[in-house]
Design a protein around this motif. Structure first.
Motif, mmCIF file in Angstrom:
data_model
loop_
_atom_site.group_PDB
_atom_site.id
_atom_site.type_symbol
_atom_site.label_atom_id
_atom_site.label_comp_id
_atom_site.label_asym_id
_atom_site.label_seq_id
_atom_site.Cartn_x
_atom_site.Cartn_y
_atom_site.Cartn_z
ATOM 1 N N SER A 43 0.867 -1.066 -0.058
ATOM 2 C CA SER A 43 0.020 -0.114 0.268
ATOM 3 C C SER A 43 0.737 1.261 0.126
ATOM 4 C CB SER A 43 -0.789 -0.039 1.304
ATOM 5 O OG SER A 43 -1.901 1.326 1.280
ATOM 6 N N LEU A 44 1.862 1.233 0.785
ATOM 7 C CA LEU A 44 2.891 2.422 1.001
ATOM 8 C C LEU A 44 3.673 2.514 -0.569
ATOM 9 C CD1 LEU A 44 4.095 2.122 4.761
ATOM 10 C CD2 LEU A 44 2.593 3.760 3.723
ATOM 11 N N ARG A 45 4.032 1.431 -0.977
ATOM 12 C CA ARG A 45 5.088 1.425 -2.207
ATOM 13 C C ARG A 45 4.092 1.883 -3.535
ATOM 14 N NH1 ARG A 45 6.626 -3.295 -1.858
ATOM 15 N NH2 ARG A 45 5.016 -4.427 -2.984
ATOM 16 N N GLU A 46 2.906 1.536 -3.588
ATOM 17 C CA GLU A 46 1.979 1.859 -4.614
ATOM 18 C C GLU A 46 1.148 3.024 -4.553
ATOM 19 O OE1 GLU A 46 0.560 -1.806 -5.933
ATOM 20 O OE2 GLU A 46 2.428 -2.927 -6.147
ATOM 21 N N SER A 47 0.931 3.474 -3.213
ATOM 22 C CA SER A 47 -0.170 4.712 -2.836
ATOM 23 C C SER A 47 -1.420 3.902 -3.219
ATOM 24 C CB SER A 47 0.011 5.932 -3.542
ATOM 25 O OG SER A 47 1.515 6.247 -3.351
ATOM 26 N N ARG A 48 -1.584 2.558 -2.498
ATOM 27 C CA ARG A 48 -2.706 2.028 -2.772
ATOM 28 C C ARG A 48 -3.509 1.851 -1.456
ATOM 29 N NH1 ARG A 48 -2.402 -3.895 -5.456
ATOM 30 N NH2 ARG A 48 -4.895 -3.740 -4.868
ATOM 31 N N PRO A 49 -5.052 2.077 -1.837
ATOM 32 C CA PRO A 49 -5.883 2.046 -0.595
ATOM 33 C C PRO A 49 -5.877 0.543 -0.167
ATOM 34 C CG PRO A 49 -7.325 2.563 -2.360
ATOM 35 C CD PRO A 49 -5.934 2.502 -2.750
ATOM 36 N N HIS A 78 -6.771 4.839 3.611
ATOM 37 C CA HIS A 78 -5.506 5.202 3.103
ATOM 38 C C HIS A 78 -4.467 5.599 4.124
ATOM 39 C CE1 HIS A 78 -6.322 6.229 -1.406
ATOM 40 N NE2 HIS A 78 -7.710 6.228 -0.930
ATOM 41 N N VAL A 119 -2.191 7.102 6.221
ATOM 42 C CA VAL A 119 -1.504 8.536 6.415
ATOM 43 C C VAL A 119 -0.287 8.675 7.550
ATOM 44 C CG1 VAL A 119 -3.762 9.557 5.795
ATOM 45 C CG2 VAL A 119 -3.091 9.094 8.196
ATOM 46 N N ASP A 162 -11.886 6.969 3.091
ATOM 47 C CA ASP A 162 -12.187 7.584 1.731
ATOM 48 C C ASP A 162 -13.567 7.271 1.448
ATOM 49 O OD1 ASP A 162 -11.784 8.736 -0.349
ATOM 50 O OD2 ASP A 162 -10.190 7.754 -1.319
#
Length: 199
Positions: A38-44, A76, A78, A95
C-alpha cells in the motif's frame, strides 16, 4: 457501466466512516505485506465490519468461518511508526464507501475484493434545519487533541454525522447500517433525539 477495482480487505470489529481516522497495530505477515504494498504503490485497502470470526487467523479453520459485511470504506495510510515493542503502527484515514461484488482469500490468508465505489451520502433538504444543532454539539464535545480539530468541516452535514457516530455510544451494527444508506435523513433525526436526551 459501473467501474470496479480490486483491493485488499481488512475485516475488523469496527466501522470506518469516510474521513474517519483508524489507528492499527500490525503484526500478521499478511497485513505487514499489505501495508508495504500500500505504501509502495500508494494504494488503499478496504475496511469492512466482521460479522463472524476474529481479526486474527488463529488456525486453518478460521479461513472458512470468517464473514464480513459487503459494504465498507476505503482507507489510505497517512502515518506509520514502529512501537517500542517492535510492532508496526499505522494510522489510516477513511475515503469512499464501497460495495464488494465478490471476494476471495489469497494463499497467505489476505482477503481480496472486487469492489464498486459508492457516491457520497447526502442529507435531504427536509431535515437540513436540524444539522446546525448537530454541528454545534459536535464542536462542543470535540477535544483539542481530536485529530479532526486540525481540519474541521462543520458545514458538511455528512461529515458532521459520521463524526458524531464515531463519538457517541452507538452499536457497531447501527453504525454499519448508517454506512449502507445514501440519504441520512433518519440518522439526522435519530442523532437529534439522542442529543436532546444528553443535554
Amino acid at each position: 457501466m459501473t467501474e470496479t477495482q480490486t483491493v485488499p480487505l481488512f475485516p475488523l470489529h469496527t466501522v470506518l466512516f469516510p474521513d474517519g481516522f483508524l489507528p492499527l497495530r500490525i503484526f500478521e505477515t499478511r497485513y505487514i505485506d499489505m501495508v508495504r504494498q500500500s505504501l509502495r504503490e500508494s494504494r488503499p485497502f478496504g475496511v469492512v465490519l466482521l460479522k463472524q470470526g476474529g481479526e486474527v487467523l488463529q488456525c486453518e479453520t478460521d479461513r472458512d468461518t470468517t464473514e464480513f459485511n459487503v459494504l465498507g470504506t476505503l482507507a489510505h495510510i497517512v502515518d506509520t511508526d514502529l512501537a517500542a515493542d517492535g510492532m508496526l503502527q499505522i494510522e489510516a484515514r477513511g475515503d469512499r464507501r464501497f460495495r464488494i461484488e465478490r471476494s476471495w482469500m489469497e494463499r497467505d490468508g489476505l482477503m481480496m475484493g472486487e469492489i464498486t465505489l459508492l457516491d457520497k451520502a447526502t442529507v435531504p433538504e427536509r431535515v437540513a434545519d436540524l444539522v446546525p444543532r448537530l454541528s454545534a454539539f459536535l464542536e462542543r464535545i470535540m477535544s483539542d487533541r481530536d485529530p479532526h480539530r486540525a481540519n474541521p468541516r462543520f458545514d458538511d452535514p455528512s461529515w458532521v454525522i459520521y463524526r458524531l457516530l464515531e463519538r457517541l455510544p452507538i452499536k457497531l451494527e447501527d453504525r454499519q447500517r448508517v454506512l449502507t444508506v445514501d440519504q441520512l435523513d433518519l440518522t439526522v433525526r435519530h442523532l437529534s433525539a439522542m442529543i436532546s436526551a444528553l443535554e
